[in-house]
Motif scaffolding. Sequence first.
Motif, PDB file in Angstrom:
ATOM      1  N   TYR A   1      53.369  34.000  38.901  1.00  0.00           N
ATOM      2  CA  TYR A   1      52.825  35.328  38.642  1.00  0.00           C
ATOM      3  C   TYR A   1      51.419  35.463  39.237  1.00  0.00           C
ATOM      4  CZ  TYR A   1      56.590  35.634  35.146  1.00  0.00           C
ATOM      5  OH  TYR A   1      57.808  35.645  34.520  1.00  0.00           O
ATOM      6  N   GLY A   2      50.627  34.399  39.092  1.00  0.00           N
ATOM      7  CA  GLY A   2      49.279  34.425  39.648  1.00  0.00           C
ATOM      8  C   GLY A   2      49.298  34.571  41.163  1.00  0.00           C
ATOM      9  N   ALA A   3      50.206  33.851  41.818  1.00  0.00           N
ATOM     10  CA  ALA A   3      50.327  33.957  43.278  1.00  0.00           C
ATOM     11  C   ALA A   3      50.757  35.368  43.678  1.00  0.00           C
ATOM     12  CB  ALA A   3      51.336  32.931  43.792  1.00  0.00           C
ATOM     13  N   ALA A   4      51.629  35.986  42.881  1.00  0.00           N
ATOM     14  CA  ALA A   4      52.084  37.344  43.179  1.00  0.00           C
ATOM     15  C   ALA A   4      50.938  38.343  43.063  1.00  0.00           C
ATOM     16  CB  ALA A   4      53.229  37.732  42.244  1.00  0.00           C
ATOM     17  N   PHE A   5      50.098  38.184  42.024  1.00  0.00           N
ATOM     18  CA  PHE A   5      48.928  39.051  41.883  1.00  0.00           C
ATOM     19  C   PHE A   5      47.986  38.883  43.068  1.00  0.00           C
ATOM     20  CE2 PHE A   5      49.711  39.668  37.243  1.00  0.00           C
ATOM     21  CZ  PHE A   5      49.513  41.050  37.215  1.00  0.00           C
ATOM     22  N   LEU A   6      47.720  37.635  43.451  1.00  0.00           N
ATOM     23  CA  LEU A   6      46.860  37.389  44.601  1.00  0.00           C
ATOM     24  C   LEU A   6      47.472  37.962  45.872  1.00  0.00           C
ATOM     25  CD1 LEU A   6      45.674  33.714  43.929  1.00  0.00           C
ATOM     26  CD2 LEU A   6      44.318  35.811  43.749  1.00  0.00           C
ATOM     27  N   CYS A   7      48.791  37.918  45.949  1.00  0.00           N
ATOM     28  CA  CYS A   7      49.511  38.489  47.080  1.00  0.00           C
ATOM     29  C   CYS A   7      49.212  39.984  47.195  1.00  0.00           C
ATOM     30  CB  CYS A   7      51.013  38.256  46.869  1.00  0.00           C
ATOM     31  SG  CYS A   7      52.068  38.890  48.156  1.00  0.00           S
ATOM     32  N   ALA A   8      49.309  40.688  46.051  1.00  0.00           N
ATOM     33  CA  ALA A   8      49.044  42.134  46.041  1.00  0.00           C
ATOM     34  C   ALA A   8      47.610  42.433  46.454  1.00  0.00           C
ATOM     35  CB  ALA A   8      49.332  42.708  44.654  1.00  0.00           C
ATOM     36  N   PHE A   9      46.656  41.670  45.915  1.00  0.00           N
ATOM     37  CA  PHE A   9      45.258  41.894  46.253  1.00  0.00           C
ATOM     38  C   PHE A   9      44.967  41.520  47.703  1.00  0.00           C
ATOM     39  CE2 PHE A   9      44.699  42.028  41.638  1.00  0.00           C
ATOM     40  CZ  PHE A   9      43.740  43.027  41.509  1.00  0.00           C
ATOM     41  N   THR A  10      45.671  40.519  48.229  1.00  0.00           N
ATOM     42  CA  THR A  10      45.451  40.101  49.611  1.00  0.00           C
ATOM     43  C   THR A  10      45.838  41.198  50.586  1.00  0.00           C
ATOM     44  OG1 THR A  10      45.765  37.756  49.108  1.00  0.00           O
ATOM     45  CG2 THR A  10      46.113  38.431  51.391  1.00  0.00           C
ATOM     46  N   TRP A  11      47.042  41.777  50.399  1.00  0.00           N
ATOM     47  CA  TRP A  11      47.480  42.791  51.367  1.00  0.00           C
ATOM     48  C   TRP A  11      46.697  44.091  51.215  1.00  0.00           C
ATOM     49  CZ3 TRP A  11      49.441  42.305  55.842  1.00  0.00           C
ATOM     50  CH2 TRP A  11      49.883  43.436  56.524  1.00  0.00           C
ATOM     51  N   SER A  12      46.409  44.486  49.983  1.00  0.00           N
ATOM     52  CA  SER A  12      45.617  45.702  49.796  1.00  0.00           C
ATOM     53  C   SER A  12      44.208  45.495  50.342  1.00  0.00           C
ATOM     54  CB  SER A  12      45.577  46.099  48.316  1.00  0.00           C
ATOM     55  OG  SER A  12      45.002  45.075  47.520  1.00  0.00           O
ATOM     56  N   GLY A  13      43.628  44.314  50.098  1.00  0.00           N
ATOM     57  CA  GLY A  13      42.300  44.021  50.625  1.00  0.00           C
ATOM     58  C   GLY A  13      42.284  44.023  52.142  1.00  0.00           C
TER      59      GLY A  13
END
Length: 298
Positions: A150-162
């Motif tokens: 779940y943590g990796a998925a959250f970071l995934c979302a922030f990575t692409w939006s960032g």
Amino acid sequence: MKLKATFIGFSAILMWSLLALFTTASGQMPPFQLSAICFLIGSLPGICVLIARPERLRLLRQPARVWIVGIAGLFGYHFLYFTALRNAPAVEAGLIAYLWPLLIVVGSAMLPGEKLRWYHIAGALAGLAGTALIVARNGLSFDGAYTLGYGAAFLCAFTWSGYSLLTRRFEAVSTDVVTGFCLATAVLSLVCHLALETTVWPQTGFEWFAVAGLGLLPVGAAFYAWDFGVKKGDIQILGAASYAAPLLSTLNLVLTGFAEPSWRIALACVLVTGGAVLAAKDMILRRRPEPSAERAAA
């Protein structure tokens, strides 16, 4: 120009809707191996342009921060996404990762010249609800045992939006640099493949065709189109419209016999389409000035 660039950016969303179909048809190739091959294929059109027009090579001379953002965006997103899928159920991980369109819409308020309106947020939330109907068709069950995923998925979302928001700040940087981003991502994916996976090659010509399709469209041309769209187009509309990708992806699977139609898909169509229209309200209702007004201004 802004309208044209927005449509070009939206073409990336259309290409990403083919991701699940081509991936399903590509066989059993491990994800990092598939990523390495597809990003290599995706870099070829840019390489051909640079060979045909060598004077554009100078456009690759960019500050280190541009390369860091680009490589971290493309490779970082895929690395975190694969990590999430390896360490959490695909449904929950996929839904968390798909928070990135909402984060783009909200984060756009921090960009120069952009204003966040209620209908941008409402449109993005409607798209998120439609995506939840598609992704979570068999229900959701978040379990603490999958915290890493779940943590990796959250970071995934922030990575692409960032990545998307920061790319907007590099408006003057040519889209030619995406060629370098794809090449670097291919190399890093190959390193991860050799370290973590067993090599598996496609078994049929059809599987090879699917791999080539992935590299040319959703893992290739889509990134060039998205780069141009977020730099020159309406990033808020693109963020909200991005929720069309999982919906269109599901429709493609239904049309090709890989999935069954359902009421969830119909309702998701309403939510995603309505949300995108709401977010694009300003562009849709924007009126051209009267000819007399144009002459007066001239």
